[in-house]
Write a protein that holds these residues in place. Structure first.
Motif, PDB file in Angstrom:
ATOM      1  N   ALA A  89     -19.632  37.538 -27.075  1.00 46.30           N
ATOM      2  CA  ALA A  89     -19.045  36.489 -27.916  1.00 46.30           C
ATOM      3  C   ALA A  89     -19.921  35.243 -28.015  1.00 46.30           C
ATOM      4  O   ALA A  89     -19.786  34.458 -28.952  1.00 46.30           O
ATOM      5  N   ASP A  90     -20.803  35.053 -27.071  1.00 49.12           N
ATOM      6  CA  ASP A  90     -21.642  33.845 -27.071  1.00 49.12           C
ATOM      7  C   ASP A  90     -23.083  34.114 -27.474  1.00 49.12           C
ATOM      8  O   ASP A  90     -23.936  33.219 -27.419  1.00 49.12           O
ATOM      9  N   ARG A  91     -23.360  35.347 -27.883  1.00 48.82           N
ATOM     10  CA  ARG A  91     -24.743  35.664 -28.300  1.00 48.82           C
ATOM     11  C   ARG A  91     -24.937  35.215 -29.747  1.00 48.82           C
ATOM     12  O   ARG A  91     -24.771  35.973 -30.691  1.00 48.82           O
ATOM     13  N   ILE A  92     -25.295  33.921 -29.885  1.00 50.44           N
ATOM     14  CA  ILE A  92     -25.466  33.307 -31.195  1.00 50.44           C
ATOM     15  C   ILE A  92     -26.940  32.949 -31.387  1.00 50.44           C
ATOM     16  O   ILE A  92     -27.502  32.180 -30.597  1.00 50.44           O
ATOM     17  N   ASP A 113     -26.266  43.249 -30.047  1.00 50.82           N
ATOM     18  CA  ASP A 113     -25.011  42.515 -30.224  1.00 50.82           C
ATOM     19  C   ASP A 113     -25.155  41.006 -30.306  1.00 50.82           C
ATOM     20  O   ASP A 113     -24.239  40.271 -29.933  1.00 50.82           O
ATOM     21  N   TYR A 114     -26.316  40.557 -30.776  1.00 53.23           N
ATOM     22  CA  TYR A 114     -26.455  39.149 -31.109  1.00 53.23           C
ATOM     23  C   TYR A 114     -25.940  38.962 -32.533  1.00 53.23           C
ATOM     24  O   TYR A 114     -26.203  39.782 -33.416  1.00 53.23           O
ATOM     25  N   LYS A 115     -25.178  37.881 -32.747  1.00 52.70           N
ATOM     26  CA  LYS A 115     -24.831  37.523 -34.110  1.00 52.70           C
ATOM     27  C   LYS A 115     -25.946  36.614 -34.625  1.00 52.70           C
ATOM     28  O   LYS A 115     -26.205  35.552 -34.057  1.00 52.70           O
ATOM     29  N   THR A 116     -26.630  37.078 -35.674  1.00 55.68           N
ATOM     30  CA  THR A 116     -27.725  36.294 -36.236  1.00 55.68           C
ATOM     31  C   THR A 116     -27.208  35.472 -37.409  1.00 55.68           C
ATOM     32  O   THR A 116     -26.495  35.984 -38.279  1.00 55.68           O
ATOM     33  N   PHE A 117     -27.546  34.180 -37.402  1.00 56.60           N
ATOM     34  CA  PHE A 117     -27.145  33.258 -38.459  1.00 56.60           C
ATOM     35  C   PHE A 117     -28.396  32.676 -39.110  1.00 56.60           C
ATOM     36  O   PHE A 117     -29.408  32.460 -38.447  1.00 56.60           O
ATOM     37  N   ILE A 118     -28.304  32.407 -40.415  1.00 60.51           N
ATOM     38  CA  ILE A 118     -29.319  31.584 -41.046  1.00 60.51           C
ATOM     39  C   ILE A 118     -28.783  30.165 -41.087  1.00 60.51           C
ATOM     40  O   ILE A 118     -27.618  29.944 -41.435  1.00 60.51           O
ATOM     41  N   VAL A 119     -29.618  29.200 -40.715  1.00 58.48           N
ATOM     42  CA  VAL A 119     -29.261  27.780 -40.793  1.00 58.48           C
ATOM     43  C   VAL A 119     -30.403  27.097 -41.541  1.00 58.48           C
ATOM     44  O   VAL A 119     -31.437  26.780 -40.962  1.00 58.48           O
ATOM     45  N   GLN A 165     -22.320  34.463 -42.191  1.00 61.78           N
ATOM     46  CA  GLN A 165     -23.265  34.017 -41.169  1.00 61.78           C
ATOM     47  C   GLN A 165     -24.494  33.376 -41.806  1.00 61.78           C
ATOM     48  O   GLN A 165     -25.523  33.213 -41.167  1.00 61.78           O
ATOM     49  N   ILE A 166     -24.358  33.017 -43.072  1.00 62.25           N
ATOM     50  CA  ILE A 166     -25.426  32.312 -43.775  1.00 62.25           C
ATOM     51  C   ILE A 166     -24.954  30.883 -44.037  1.00 62.25           C
ATOM     52  O   ILE A 166     -23.939  30.660 -44.696  1.00 62.25           O
ATOM     53  N   ILE A 167     -25.694  29.911 -43.480  1.00 65.04           N
ATOM     54  CA  ILE A 167     -25.336  28.495 -43.549  1.00 65.04           C
ATOM     55  C   ILE A 167     -26.461  27.766 -44.277  1.00 65.04           C
ATOM     56  O   ILE A 167     -27.646  28.005 -43.987  1.00 65.04           O
ATOM     57  N   GLY A 168     -26.099  26.897 -45.222  1.00 66.92           N
ATOM     58  CA  GLY A 168     -27.140  26.182 -45.939  1.00 66.92           C
ATOM     59  C   GLY A 168     -26.611  24.924 -46.586  1.00 66.92           C
ATOM     60  O   GLY A 168     -25.472  24.502 -46.327  1.00 66.92           O
ATOM     61  N   SER A 169     -27.448  24.326 -47.421  1.00 67.42           N
ATOM     62  CA  SER A 169     -27.033  23.134 -48.151  1.00 67.42           C
ATOM     63  C   SER A 169     -26.156  23.550 -49.327  1.00 67.42           C
ATOM     64  O   SER A 169     -26.163  24.714 -49.743  1.00 67.42           O
ATOM     65  N   SER A 170     -25.404  22.591 -49.856  1.00 71.08           N
ATOM     66  CA  SER A 170     -24.524  22.943 -50.964  1.00 71.08           C
ATOM     67  C   SER A 170     -24.213  21.734 -51.840  1.00 71.08           C
ATOM     68  O   SER A 170     -24.251  20.591 -51.383  1.00 71.08           O
ATOM     69  N   ILE A 171     -23.925  22.052 -53.118  1.00 72.47           N
ATOM     70  CA  ILE A 171     -23.305  21.072 -54.000  1.00 72.47           C
ATOM     71  C   ILE A 171     -21.816  21.406 -54.022  1.00 72.47           C
ATOM     72  O   ILE A 171     -21.408  22.482 -53.586  1.00 72.47           O
ATOM     73  N   LYS A 172     -21.023  20.474 -54.494  1.00 67.96           N
ATOM     74  CA  LYS A 172     -19.571  20.677 -54.447  1.00 67.96           C
ATOM     75  C   LYS A 172     -19.115  21.749 -55.437  1.00 67.96           C
ATOM     76  O   LYS A 172     -19.778  22.027 -56.421  1.00 67.96           O
ATOM     77  N   THR A 173     -17.992  22.388 -55.114  1.00 67.52           N
ATOM     78  CA  THR A 173     -17.372  23.314 -56.059  1.00 67.52           C
ATOM     79  C   THR A 173     -15.941  22.862 -56.308  1.00 67.52           C
ATOM     80  O   THR A 173     -15.324  22.199 -55.472  1.00 67.52           O
ATOM     81  N   LYS A 174     -15.420  23.244 -57.476  1.00 62.13           N
ATOM     82  CA  LYS A 174     -14.066  22.855 -57.869  1.00 62.13           C
ATOM     83  C   LYS A 174     -13.315  24.092 -58.357  1.00 62.13           C
ATOM     84  O   LYS A 174     -13.856  24.880 -59.132  1.00 62.13           O
ATOM     85  N   LYS A 213     -19.954  26.901 -32.053  1.00 59.91           N
ATOM     86  CA  LYS A 213     -20.522  27.167 -30.725  1.00 59.91           C
ATOM     87  C   LYS A 213     -21.982  26.752 -30.739  1.00 59.91           C
ATOM     88  O   LYS A 213     -22.633  26.728 -31.776  1.00 59.91           O
ATOM     89  N   ARG A 214     -22.530  26.475 -29.525  1.00 59.06           N
ATOM     90  CA  ARG A 214     -23.953  26.170 -29.417  1.00 59.06           C
ATOM     91  C   ARG A 214     -24.722  27.499 -29.426  1.00 59.06           C
ATOM     92  O   ARG A 214     -24.338  28.444 -28.743  1.00 59.06           O
ATOM     93  N   PRO A 215     -25.807  27.576 -30.213  1.00 64.87           N
ATOM     94  CA  PRO A 215     -26.595  28.809 -30.182  1.00 64.87           C
ATOM     95  C   PRO A 215     -27.288  28.962 -28.824  1.00 64.87           C
ATOM     96  O   PRO A 215     -27.459  27.987 -28.082  1.00 64.87           O
ATOM     97  N   VAL A 216     -27.691  30.194 -28.510  1.00 62.99           N
ATOM     98  CA  VAL A 216     -28.506  30.409 -27.315  1.00 62.99           C
ATOM     99  C   VAL A 216     -29.965  30.642 -27.701  1.00 62.99           C
ATOM    100  O   VAL A 216     -30.861  30.550 -26.875  1.00 62.99           O
ATOM    101  N   LEU A 217     -30.195  30.921 -28.994  1.00 58.31           N
ATOM    102  CA  LEU A 217     -31.553  31.109 -29.487  1.00 58.31           C
ATOM    103  C   LEU A 217     -31.661  30.453 -30.845  1.00 58.31           C
ATOM    104  O   LEU A 217     -30.744  30.561 -31.660  1.00 58.31           O
ATOM    105  N   ALA A 218     -32.769  29.751 -31.076  1.00 58.15           N
ATOM    106  CA  ALA A 218     -33.006  29.153 -32.394  1.00 58.15           C
ATOM    107  C   ALA A 218     -34.482  29.266 -32.734  1.00 58.15           C
ATOM    108  O   ALA A 218     -35.347  29.067 -31.871  1.00 58.15           O
TER     109      ALA A 218
END
Lengths: 342, 342
Positions: A70-73, A189-195, A217-226, A262-267
């Motif tokens: 659960a903490d393998r981020i 069993d690491y959850k890989t995220f893009i930041v 699991q994909i995180i990025g910049s964004s403009i607003k949506t309506k 959660k805090r990642p363990v690898l970046a």
């Protein structure tokens, strides 16, 4: 008699093979991994060894460095870390190409900066317009349409556009050694995220398939949506010309907190835009942590840039990597190849 | 000869048993589910049947309604859907309790609304202050501290605070039938998400353990956070008294788009604050979709409220459920019990 003897032996062998197949999952993963090289495009060396040691010690039951699933981020920057970013962020190239394609419906752009300069091919003048110019380009190429229409524009562009230097499609300019690292982590069993500082909607169109990282699991910049419901009762999300969130620099820990909690363990990053993400990762306590920076020093196979570059500037990261305990991955030395295997 | 014959038969049986054990995972999940009741706290009826039919048809290989694992996205409201929300949202109770606990360090609050009214126990007067009063309470009880400190406050409160009517701890007032539904979906490779108007940080403290929903699948409202590095080099995220995002009503599809990037195939709410989430879910095409509303009509075991309620008002949802194809779950009729099994 000889026939029965043979049948017995064969049956026992089949049974043994069946049980062995069972045993090759789960807890014996550690043993399986050591038998084959999980990072075949990485040259043997201190960095490769450190990565494999980290994954092994954090995933082997009974290890004092064991991290529960659960903490393998694991968080990855995108531009310059998973794919190239020269001579400019590929999403900016998309924006420019969109403006050019839309120009025929916007005659007024021939007399309005920064569109005038862009259509005349004067990128230096466009960039001199600074953030204001950039926001206008983003608004024109990204906003005023539904999320569905935007996604289709990105999909179409990826099929047709090619890089001026390599001639490759942009989603082909991903780094084979990084694909292997993602796969290695995912299979443990690491959850890989893009930041990424890049657009969350832009990336989701192709990154899920390319990196096997699910959309959420994909995180990025964004403009607003309506949210808008048409007269036909069909709802859409319309993209607005207004910044929602800039997932860069000190924004990355904010984005990580918002999306992951959660805090990642690898970046893994490549520029000073990733400094805070690595800092947020490796100063956390309770588990082993690993921070990595990809140093682009390979003018022959990709690009060489760091302290002086406008795109992907790496300066403070180079100064502090050693004292922060972050690994500096040397593209030239550490990678057998850069792009996908053909 | 007889010995070899016996050995052959035994070996073949062992091999067959081994292969059969393999076969009992994955594709035979549909068969396993039909053998035991996945929703034991739900009474037999049209709603229970519809839920089980939906899960079965979308997860059985070869079914025309099969949904690939990557697209099995199920979204749940929290307040009033997974746990109770009367007489007021539990997070508001937390905010009030925090203000009371902090009051000794804020003598000025005895002369300042809405704190004065709150400390005097005049909740009606507090509420009359409207959104402005609420924001001040949230600012006092949620902001100006690190995310870590906030999480600890929530953790401590959950251990000590009890509900004035039931005497239960607040995180015990979760609905057993909904826990079973979450578990049923999760065991069929559905990714379950919370999409709530409640605070994302507040929920993550306890919801991961209670619902087996990982932090990154918990979506909610938020105030802004700021990355700060102390003189000791230790970074923190500080919560600011400024709204970041309100994940309610037409905000829910926006939050779903931001965090998930896909349209859900199942959505479950209880109030008009969930209308757009259900609409966004069931108007999407390409897969079967299911929308459900929990109707609180059980004054004896929980609460009965809908059109007239300030908290969890359900009005348009009651009118439109049938024509929208949404199931109205009848708490009184459909549930054998409300809270956790003792």
């Amino acid at each position: 008699m000889r026939l029965f003897y043979l049948l017995t032996v064969v049956s026992l062998l089949l049974f043994a093979a069946c049980k062995h197949a069972d045993n090759k999952t789960g807890k014996d993963k550690g043993e399986s991994v050591q038998m084959t090289d999980p990072l075949p495009s990485w040259n043997e060396g201190a960095n490769k060894k450190a990565i494999i040691d980290f994954v092994t010690k954090t995933t082997t039951e009974g290890s004092t460095d064991f991290i529960p699933v659960a903490d393998r981020i694991a968080c990855f920057d995108n531009d310059g870390t998973l794919w190239s970013e020269q001579p400019m962020y590929f999403q900016l190239t998309f924006a420019i190409d969109r403006v050019k394609a839309m120009a025929k419906d916007h005659p007024e752009w021939h007399n309005k900066e920064p569109f005038k300069a862009l259509l005349e091919g004067d990128m230096k003048k466009v960039m001199s317009g600074g953030e204001h110019a950039l926001l206008q380009l983003v608004a024109a190429s990204h906003a005023g349409i539904s999320t569905e229409a935007f996604n289709q524009n990105v999909k179409d562009w990826l099929k047709t556009a090619t890089h001026p230097k390599t001639g490759m499609h942009y989603n082909e300019m991903v780094f084979q050694p990084m694909l292997e690292l993602l796969q290695y982590l995912q299979s443990n069993d690491y959850k890989t995220f893009i930041v990424s500082g890049g657009g969350i909607d832009f990336m989701r169109v192709w990154a899920e398939e390319t990196y096997h990282i699910p959309s959420h699991q994909i995180i990025g910049s964004s403009i607003k949506t309506k949210y808008e419901v048409g007269e036909d009762g069909i709802p859409k999300l319309i993209k607005l010309p207004e910044l929602n969130f800039n997932d860069d620099k000190d924004g990355k820990p904010v984005g990580i907190h918002q999306h992951i909690g959660k805090r990642p363990v690898l970046a893994f990053g490549n520029s000073d835009g990733d400094y805070q993400m690595l800092q947020w990762t490796t100063t956390a306590t309770g588990y082993p942590r690993l921070g990595l920076i990809l140093h682009h020093n390979d003018a022959e196979r990709e690009w060489a840039y760091d302290r002086q570059s406008h795109i992907g500037k790496l300066d403070k990261g180079l100064d502090d990597a050693s004292k922060n305990g972050w690994l500096l991955v040397d593209m030239k030395q550490d990678w057998k190849q850069v792009y996908l295997k053909k």
